[in-house]
Scaffold this active site. Sequence first.
Site, PDB file in Angstrom:
ATOM      1  N   ASP A 168       5.994  10.690   4.454  1.00 51.62           N
ATOM      2  CA  ASP A 168       5.212  10.383   3.261  1.00 51.62           C
ATOM      3  C   ASP A 168       5.154  11.621   2.361  1.00 51.62           C
ATOM      4  OD1 ASP A 168       2.861   8.016   2.626  1.00 51.62           O
ATOM      5  OD2 ASP A 168       2.742   9.908   1.525  1.00 51.62           O
ATOM      6  N   CYS A 227      11.646  -1.259  -7.729  1.00 54.75           N
ATOM      7  CA  CYS A 227      10.819  -1.012  -6.546  1.00 54.75           C
ATOM      8  C   CYS A 227      11.136   0.367  -5.968  1.00 54.75           C
ATOM      9  CB  CYS A 227      11.075  -2.094  -5.503  1.00 54.75           C
ATOM     10  SG  CYS A 227      10.303  -1.761  -3.916  1.00 54.75           S
ATOM     11  N   HIS A 265       5.468  -1.942   4.191  1.00 53.78           N
ATOM     12  CA  HIS A 265       5.721  -0.698   4.914  1.00 53.78           C
ATOM     13  C   HIS A 265       4.589  -0.452   5.897  1.00 53.78           C
ATOM     14  CE1 HIS A 265       3.417   0.273   1.275  1.00 53.78           C
ATOM     15  NE2 HIS A 265       2.822   1.196   2.006  1.00 53.78           N
ATOM     16  N   ASN A 313      -1.309  -1.375   4.783  1.00 51.65           N
ATOM     17  CA  ASN A 313      -2.217  -1.743   3.706  1.00 51.65           C
ATOM     18  C   ASN A 313      -1.648  -2.977   3.015  1.00 51.65           C
ATOM     19  OD1 ASN A 313      -3.955   0.456   4.115  1.00 51.65           O
ATOM     20  ND2 ASN A 313      -2.705   1.791   2.831  1.00 51.65           N
TER      21      ASN A 313
HETATM   22  P1  5GP Z   1       0.387   2.402   0.359  1.00 49.87           P
HETATM   23  O1  5GP Z   1      -0.699   3.086  -0.411  1.00 49.87           O
HETATM   24  O2  5GP Z   1       1.133   1.402  -0.518  1.00 49.87           O
HETATM   25  O3  5GP Z   1      -0.035   1.798   1.666  1.00 49.87           O
HETATM   26  O4  5GP Z   1       1.412   3.530   0.781  1.00 49.87           O
HETATM   27  C1  5GP Z   1       2.347   4.068  -0.103  1.00 49.87           C
HETATM   28  C2  5GP Z   1       2.638   5.453   0.365  1.00 49.87           C
HETATM   29  O5  5GP Z   1       3.831   5.876  -0.266  1.00 49.87           O
HETATM   30  C3  5GP Z   1       1.567   6.490   0.020  1.00 49.87           C
HETATM   31  O6  5GP Z   1       1.055   7.073   1.210  1.00 49.87           O
HETATM   32  C4  5GP Z   1       2.294   7.498  -0.858  1.00 49.87           C
HETATM   33  O7  5GP Z   1       1.904   8.830  -0.621  1.00 49.87           O
HETATM   34  C5  5GP Z   1       3.755   7.257  -0.504  1.00 49.87           C
HETATM   35  N1  5GP Z   1       4.702   7.548  -1.568  1.00 49.87           N
HETATM   36  C6  5GP Z   1       4.574   7.228  -2.887  1.00 49.87           C
HETATM   37  N2  5GP Z   1       5.662   7.638  -3.557  1.00 49.87           N
HETATM   38  C7  5GP Z   1       6.490   8.230  -2.656  1.00 49.87           C
HETATM   39  C8  5GP Z   1       7.771   8.845  -2.762  1.00 49.87           C
HETATM   40  O8  5GP Z   1       8.400   8.937  -3.826  1.00 49.87           O
HETATM   41  N3  5GP Z   1       8.310   9.347  -1.629  1.00 49.87           N
HETATM   42  C9  5GP Z   1       7.657   9.283  -0.420  1.00 49.87           C
HETATM   43  N4  5GP Z   1       8.280   9.830   0.636  1.00 49.87           N
HETATM   44  N5  5GP Z   1       6.457   8.699  -0.296  1.00 49.87           N
HETATM   45  C10 5GP Z   1       5.870   8.181  -1.393  1.00 49.87           C
HETATM   46 ZN    ZN Z   2      11.533  -2.980  -2.533  1.00 47.82          ZN
END
Ligand code: 5GP
Ligand code: ZN
Length: 112
Positions: free
Chosen positions: A29, A3, A98, A85
Amino acid sequence: MDCLFCKIANGEIPSNKVYEDEKILAFRDIAPQADVHVLVIPKEHVASSANDINAENCEIVGYIFAKIPEIASLAGVDSYRVINNCGDKAGQTVKHIHFHILSGDNLSEKLV
Ligand code: 5GP
Ligand code: ZN
């Protein structure tokens, strides 16, 4: 479990931290969608998504929201949008619950 956010929580993958305590971590992000875009996660993988939140594990959600004003303040804002989300069709890509804190002049007036 493989994860991404567990790895960020335990430091295996570096992040640009905004706030951290024993229970939660807030970090920038990697692909910001607003001037300010911070993610808040429980350090423990308590739930893959909001669909996994129940009466037994919901305390961490309240804890996160109790800390969000401080996290937003550390990020320099006091007006912001909080987004979760839940599920693929809602755009969830990381299956570790998150919350997005988004702020800035470029926020859409509509939710979607
Ligand atoms: P979701 O799309 O699941 O609601 O949000 C996941 C978020 O994690 C996205 O906005 C994406 O840009 C961010 N994200 C993905 N990989 C990484 C990472 O390695 N580091 C950081 N800081 N953010 C990440
Ligand atoms: Zn996790």
